[in-house]
Write an enzyme that holds these catalytic residues in place. Sequence first.
Site, PDB file in Angstrom:
ATOM      1  N   LEU A 133     -13.434  -2.892  -4.087  1.00  0.00           N
ATOM      2  CA  LEU A 133     -11.663  -2.733  -3.253  1.00  0.00           C
ATOM      3  C   LEU A 133     -10.786  -3.164  -3.516  1.00  0.00           C
ATOM      4  O   LEU A 133     -11.301  -4.324  -3.765  1.00  0.00           O
ATOM      5  CB  LEU A 133     -12.073  -2.009  -1.814  1.00  0.00           C
ATOM      6  CG  LEU A 133     -13.353  -1.920  -0.878  1.00  0.00           C
ATOM      7  CD1 LEU A 133     -14.016  -3.114   0.185  1.00  0.00           C
ATOM      8  CD2 LEU A 133     -12.933  -0.830  -0.645  1.00  0.00           C
ATOM      9  N   HIS A 146      -4.567   3.209   2.691  1.00  0.00           N
ATOM     10  CA  HIS A 146      -5.721   4.198   2.477  1.00  0.00           C
ATOM     11  C   HIS A 146      -6.482   3.294   1.756  1.00  0.00           C
ATOM     12  O   HIS A 146      -6.993   3.852   0.835  1.00  0.00           O
ATOM     13  CB  HIS A 146      -5.164   5.604   2.673  1.00  0.00           C
ATOM     14  CG  HIS A 146      -6.485   6.382   3.267  1.00  0.00           C
ATOM     15  ND1 HIS A 146      -6.510   7.424   3.800  1.00  0.00           N
ATOM     16  CD2 HIS A 146      -7.868   6.553   3.171  1.00  0.00           C
ATOM     17  CE1 HIS A 146      -7.478   8.065   4.485  1.00  0.00           C
ATOM     18  NE2 HIS A 146      -8.554   7.247   3.974  1.00  0.00           N
ATOM     19  N   LEU A 147      -7.573   2.752   2.296  1.00  0.00           N
ATOM     20  CA  LEU A 147      -8.313   2.049   1.506  1.00  0.00           C
ATOM     21  C   LEU A 147      -9.594   3.116   1.240  1.00  0.00           C
ATOM     22  O   LEU A 147     -10.181   4.261   1.449  1.00  0.00           O
ATOM     23  CB  LEU A 147      -9.130   0.908   2.624  1.00  0.00           C
ATOM     24  CG  LEU A 147     -10.524   1.065   3.552  1.00  0.00           C
ATOM     25  CD1 LEU A 147     -11.888   1.366   2.380  1.00  0.00           C
ATOM     26  CD2 LEU A 147     -10.775   0.539   4.194  1.00  0.00           C
ATOM     27  N   HIS A 148      -9.789   2.403  -0.470  1.00  0.00           N
ATOM     28  CA  HIS A 148     -10.817   2.724  -0.984  1.00  0.00           C
ATOM     29  C   HIS A 148     -11.344   2.673  -2.015  1.00  0.00           C
ATOM     30  O   HIS A 148     -11.098   1.921  -2.807  1.00  0.00           O
ATOM     31  CB  HIS A 148     -10.306   4.159  -1.522  1.00  0.00           C
ATOM     32  CG  HIS A 148      -9.082   3.756  -2.829  1.00  0.00           C
ATOM     33  ND1 HIS A 148      -7.861   3.832  -1.830  1.00  0.00           N
ATOM     34  CD2 HIS A 148      -8.550   3.072  -3.613  1.00  0.00           C
ATOM     35  CE1 HIS A 148      -6.838   3.109  -3.302  1.00  0.00           C
ATOM     36  NE2 HIS A 148      -7.577   3.381  -3.991  1.00  0.00           N
ATOM     37  N   LEU A 149     -12.662   3.027  -2.063  1.00  0.00           N
ATOM     38  CA  LEU A 149     -13.878   1.402  -3.081  1.00  0.00           C
ATOM     39  C   LEU A 149     -13.559   2.559  -4.652  1.00  0.00           C
ATOM     40  O   LEU A 149     -14.286   4.131  -4.709  1.00  0.00           O
ATOM     41  CB  LEU A 149     -14.877   1.744  -2.700  1.00  0.00           C
ATOM     42  CG  LEU A 149     -16.048   0.464  -2.980  1.00  0.00           C
ATOM     43  CD1 LEU A 149     -17.082   0.057  -2.080  1.00  0.00           C
ATOM     44  CD2 LEU A 149     -16.880   1.668  -4.542  1.00  0.00           C
TER      45      LEU A 149
END
Length: 199
Positions: A133, A146-149
């Site tokens: 992340l 908008h978090l995303h891995l």
Amino acid sequence: MDRLWTPWRYAYVTGAQTSMTRPGVPEALAGWHGDLHCVFCNMLAAVDYAIAHGMPQAEAEAAAYILERGKTCFLVLNAFPYNNGHLMVVPYAHEASLAALPAATATEMMQQTRRSERVLRAVYHPGGLNLGLNLGDSAGAGVAHHLHLHAVPRWSADTNFISVLGETRVLPEMLSESWRRLRAALAADRAEDAANDPT
């Protein structure tokens, strides 16, 4: 002299994708006229709109490179991948902080990350993977709100003079082929999990 054509990278290299009026909405899904000012939220809204208006689900998801949807998050190919198979685990919740996610969402993100690792290893046979992340602009997040891995397959010496000097990645597989291969592998993985589940 050999020529290497990577037209799908042009928007990224030139910064043209930032001039899109609605980031995350591919041309095939332009029937949705909203704008949520988020690449991931727009993508989902455009796909859902297309499905609701008669486009087959697989076709709509293929247009946005959505690999699979879960209860609280989804898997999608990175449109500007570092390597072939570069995918992301994205929560539906528009949240910038991992700590702010509901526990069920964070749990599903980790479950989907584990599945991503299994599937990427089975499909691409990488020497390793980067999983991570980037939270916030200063940490290198391209989409900080908008978090995303990221799940990125890696191979020894996968960086060469073109990527070092030219700041360009050479990818031998088109995104549509990556989508086809990974979507099939994810479906097979889910079927295997279901067959092995004693409940």
